[in-house]
Write an enzyme that holds these catalytic residues in place. Structure first.
Site, PDB file in Angstrom:
ATOM      1  N   TRP A 143       0.660  -0.894  -0.381  1.00 47.36           N
ATOM      2  CA  TRP A 143      -0.133  -0.067   0.329  1.00 47.36           C
ATOM      3  C   TRP A 143       0.883   1.284  -0.169  1.00 47.36           C
ATOM      4  CZ3 TRP A 143       1.204   3.297   3.881  1.00 47.36           C
ATOM      5  CH2 TRP A 143       1.695   2.284   5.389  1.00 47.36           C
ATOM      6  N   LYS A 167      -1.919  -8.059  -8.152  1.00 39.78           N
ATOM      7  CA  LYS A 167      -2.780  -8.001  -7.294  1.00 39.78           C
ATOM      8  C   LYS A 167      -2.259  -7.013  -6.293  1.00 39.78           C
ATOM      9  CE  LYS A 167      -4.752  -9.153  -3.553  1.00 39.78           C
ATOM     10  NZ  LYS A 167      -4.822  -8.003  -2.583  1.00 39.78           N
ATOM     11  N   PRO A 168      -2.869  -5.303  -6.119  1.00 39.54           N
ATOM     12  CA  PRO A 168      -2.895  -4.635  -5.543  1.00 39.54           C
ATOM     13  C   PRO A 168      -3.054  -4.489  -4.227  1.00 39.54           C
ATOM     14  CG  PRO A 168      -4.247  -4.526  -6.668  1.00 39.54           C
ATOM     15  CD  PRO A 168      -4.189  -5.269  -6.728  1.00 39.54           C
ATOM     16  N   GLU A 242      11.017  -8.182  -1.404  1.00 40.10           N
ATOM     17  CA  GLU A 242      11.553  -6.568  -1.246  1.00 40.10           C
ATOM     18  C   GLU A 242      10.731  -7.031   0.614  1.00 40.10           C
ATOM     19  OE1 GLU A 242      11.666  -3.754   0.104  1.00 40.10           O
ATOM     20  OE2 GLU A 242      10.721  -2.801  -1.410  1.00 40.10           O
ATOM     21  N   LEU A 243      11.664  -7.066   1.338  1.00 38.59           N
ATOM     22  CA  LEU A 243      10.744  -7.702   2.495  1.00 38.59           C
ATOM     23  C   LEU A 243      10.472  -6.636   3.583  1.00 38.59           C
ATOM     24  CD1 LEU A 243      11.157 -11.813   2.522  1.00 38.59           C
ATOM     25  CD2 LEU A 243       8.876 -10.428   1.611  1.00 38.59           C
ATOM     26  N   CYS A 276      10.277   1.331   3.255  1.00 37.97           N
ATOM     27  CA  CYS A 276      11.462  -0.253   3.670  1.00 37.97           C
ATOM     28  C   CYS A 276      12.639   0.912   4.031  1.00 37.97           C
ATOM     29  CB  CYS A 276      10.826  -1.162   3.013  1.00 37.97           C
ATOM     30  SG  CYS A 276       9.402  -1.399   2.678  1.00 37.97           S
ATOM     31  N   GLU A 372      11.184  -2.533  13.207  1.00 38.29           N
ATOM     32  CA  GLU A 372      11.005  -1.713  12.069  1.00 38.29           C
ATOM     33  C   GLU A 372       9.229  -1.073  12.828  1.00 38.29           C
ATOM     34  OE1 GLU A 372       9.840  -3.417   8.267  1.00 38.29           O
ATOM     35  OE2 GLU A 372      10.091  -1.600   6.967  1.00 38.29           O
TER      36      GLU A 372
HETATM   37  C1  SIN Z   1       9.768   0.649  -0.492  1.00 31.60           C
HETATM   38  O1  SIN Z   1       9.379   0.882   0.857  1.00 31.60           O
HETATM   39  O2  SIN Z   1      10.269  -0.553  -0.666  1.00 31.60           O
HETATM   40  C2  SIN Z   1      10.160   1.296  -2.085  1.00 31.60           C
HETATM   41  C3  SIN Z   1      11.302   2.488  -1.861  1.00 31.60           C
HETATM   42  C4  SIN Z   1      11.842   3.295  -2.572  1.00 31.60           C
HETATM   43  O3  SIN Z   1      11.955   2.876  -3.509  1.00 31.60           O
HETATM   44  O4  SIN Z   1      12.262   4.097  -2.653  1.00 31.60           O
END
Ligand code: SIN
Length: 469
Positions: A143, A167-168, A242-243, A276, A372
């Site tokens: 999201w 799949k959003p 990508e976690l 992330c 996190e």
């Molecule tokens: C993310 O939070 O996974 C993406 C951040 C970004 O592409 O800089």
């Protein structure tokens, strides 16, 4: 939903999508499940037969058209994004441009998928390496970047000759629906790009079980990533993950402090701290600790929080659960001895707003230094040496992004060599770029998105040994 070029799902139960700034419903989406997921897989599988045979130049033409349409519609896309997930409009506009950059870059990269010829050990053989698209790809997106994570996944997949099902997330799916209008206008053949909305467990479960799905590309939590790894074992499905991240931000005592303050502001408060790669743990060397905290807090106090449509710097958190996590991290830190320099409270009234917060006198026992946070909270710990900073930075199961601020090439180089992180911003708070590999070490993921590595993720290697006599 869009399956095989047709809009479907209006006859299904509809799910509401809320604006986290106002709690108002901004739209509804079909609550699709197993059946729709399998229909989309079938469509993508049929379309793959022809799409995978198109030339790279044809695929590039479709992608370039899509790129242009994304930019032409940037205001509309940005507004939808802000309304459905809250990020400030200027950031949403930035995300649209960032999203388009992946489409453009992979339109160009499509033409550079080269094989290899290998010198043979015998005169009667020719050895070659061919590249083939992996097949039908399911792209499961989060999201927090409702458009960029779609294009970062599907642009290389399409360029490689794969077909896709998007799949959003159920929190921000309307941007994806608008995006599909642009897909249609770009003229992509039916079934090449499909969209299924609704229940994650049912849709993703069906795609994991369906043998026609050859590759899953997912951005989201490490917890869900681990489940996908387990589920992928049955069919040895290809995975790119990508976690989670828990980024350390290290400021050494020879850093340009103003540059470091700007860097941490950009990294920490982008998307309200909900990325992330956001700085989650800030380590500042003792000689400059007080000065850094003071300068940084002065800037943080100026940040405006509010509805993303109102020219603010920080929008709401995505939902109550996200806000509660942030509040609990701050409470735990304060109970364990951290001092609040600014912020530390929920903003009363409608919407999930939390004050931008700076905490000092932090130590590693605090939950905020272990998990996190995904919110606008900056905990700052004092460190003595470069080695201590590196050890603390690495003391996590995560390994996505890290930041280092120092003016010394020697210290920066030696420190970064010790860091187990897939992305490092050296005097740079915003390292992401379409042409560069994005992804994590350790439990932050598998594989890379962006750059030529992002294309490799959708290609199989086929070694062909040709007997010529
Ligand atoms: C993310 O939070 O996974 C993406 C951040 C970004 O592409 O800089």
């Amino acid at each position: 939903m869009v399956i095989n070029g047709k809009q479907v799902g209006l006859d299904l139960e509809q799910m509401d999508v809320y604006n986290p700034a106002t709690n108002e419903v901004v739209g509804t989406i079909p609550n699709g499940g197993k059946e729709e997921a399998n229909q989309a897989v079938e469509a993508a599988n049929q379309a793959f037969k022809k799409w995978s045979q198109t030339t790279a130049y044809e695929r590039a033409t479709y992608l370039k058209k899509l790129h242009d349409l994304i930019l032409e519609n940037q205001d509309k896309l940005a507004k939808i994004m802000t309304l459905e997930m809250g990020k400030p409009l200027k950031e949403s506009t930035g995300e649209v441009v960032y999203s388009a950059s992946f489409v453009e870059w992979y339109a160009e990269e499509a033409k550079r998928v080269y094989g290899e010829t290998i010198p043979s050990h015998v005169p009667n053989k020719r050895l070659q390496v061919w590249r083939k698209p992996v097949g039908v790809v399911a792209a499961i997106t989060p999201w927090n970047f409702p458009l960029a994570m779609i294009t970062r996944k599907i642009a290389p997949a399409l360029a490689a000759g794969c077909t896709v099902i998007i799949k959003p997330s159920k929190e921000s799916p309307i941007t994806a629906i608008k995006f599909m209008e642009l897909v249609k206008k770009s003229g992509f053949p039916s079934g090449v790009i499909n969209l299924v909305t609704g229940s994650s467990s049912k849709i993703v479960g069906a795609m994991m079980e369906n043998e026609k799905v050859k590759k899953i590309t997912f951005t989201g939590s490490t917890e869900v990533g681990k489940l996908l790894i387990e589920q992928s074992a049955k069919q040895v499905k290809r995975l790119s993950l990508e976690l989670g991240g828990h980024a350390p931000f290290i400021v050494l005592d020879d850093a340009n402090i103003d540059k470091a303050v700007e860097g941490v502001l950009a990294s920490k408060f982008r998307n309200g701290g909900q990325t992330c790669v956001c700085a989650n743990r800030i380590y500042v060397q003792e000689g400059i600790y007080d000065q850094f905290v003071e300068k940084f807090a002065a800037k943080v106090k100026q940040l405006k929080v509010g509805d993303g449509m109102d020219g603010v710097d920080i929008g709401p958190l995505i939902n109550e659960e996200g806000l509660e996590k942030v509040a609990s991290h701050v409470k735990d830190a304060v109970e364990k001895g951290a001092s609040l320099v600014t912020g530390g409270n929920r903003i009363p009234g409608t919407g999930t707003f939390y004050e931008p917060t700076v905490l000092r006198d932090i130590d590693p026992s605090m939950i905020i230094m272990q998990e996190e946070t995904f919110g606008p909270v900056a905990p700052i710990q004092k460190v003595e040496t470069d080695e201590e900073a590196a050890d603390l930075a690495n003391s996590t199961e995560y390994g996505l992004a890290a930041y280092v601020f120092t003016e010394s090439v020697a210290r920066g180089t030696k420190l970064i060599e010790k860091l187990d992180f897939g992305i490092v911003g050296w005097n740079d708070g915003m390292p992401s770029a379409a042409q560069a590999p994005f992804g994590g070490m350790k439990e932050s993921g598998i594989g890379r998105e962006g750059g030529h590595e992002g294309m490799d993720a959708f290609l199989e290697t086929q070694y062909v040994s040709i007997g010529v006599e």
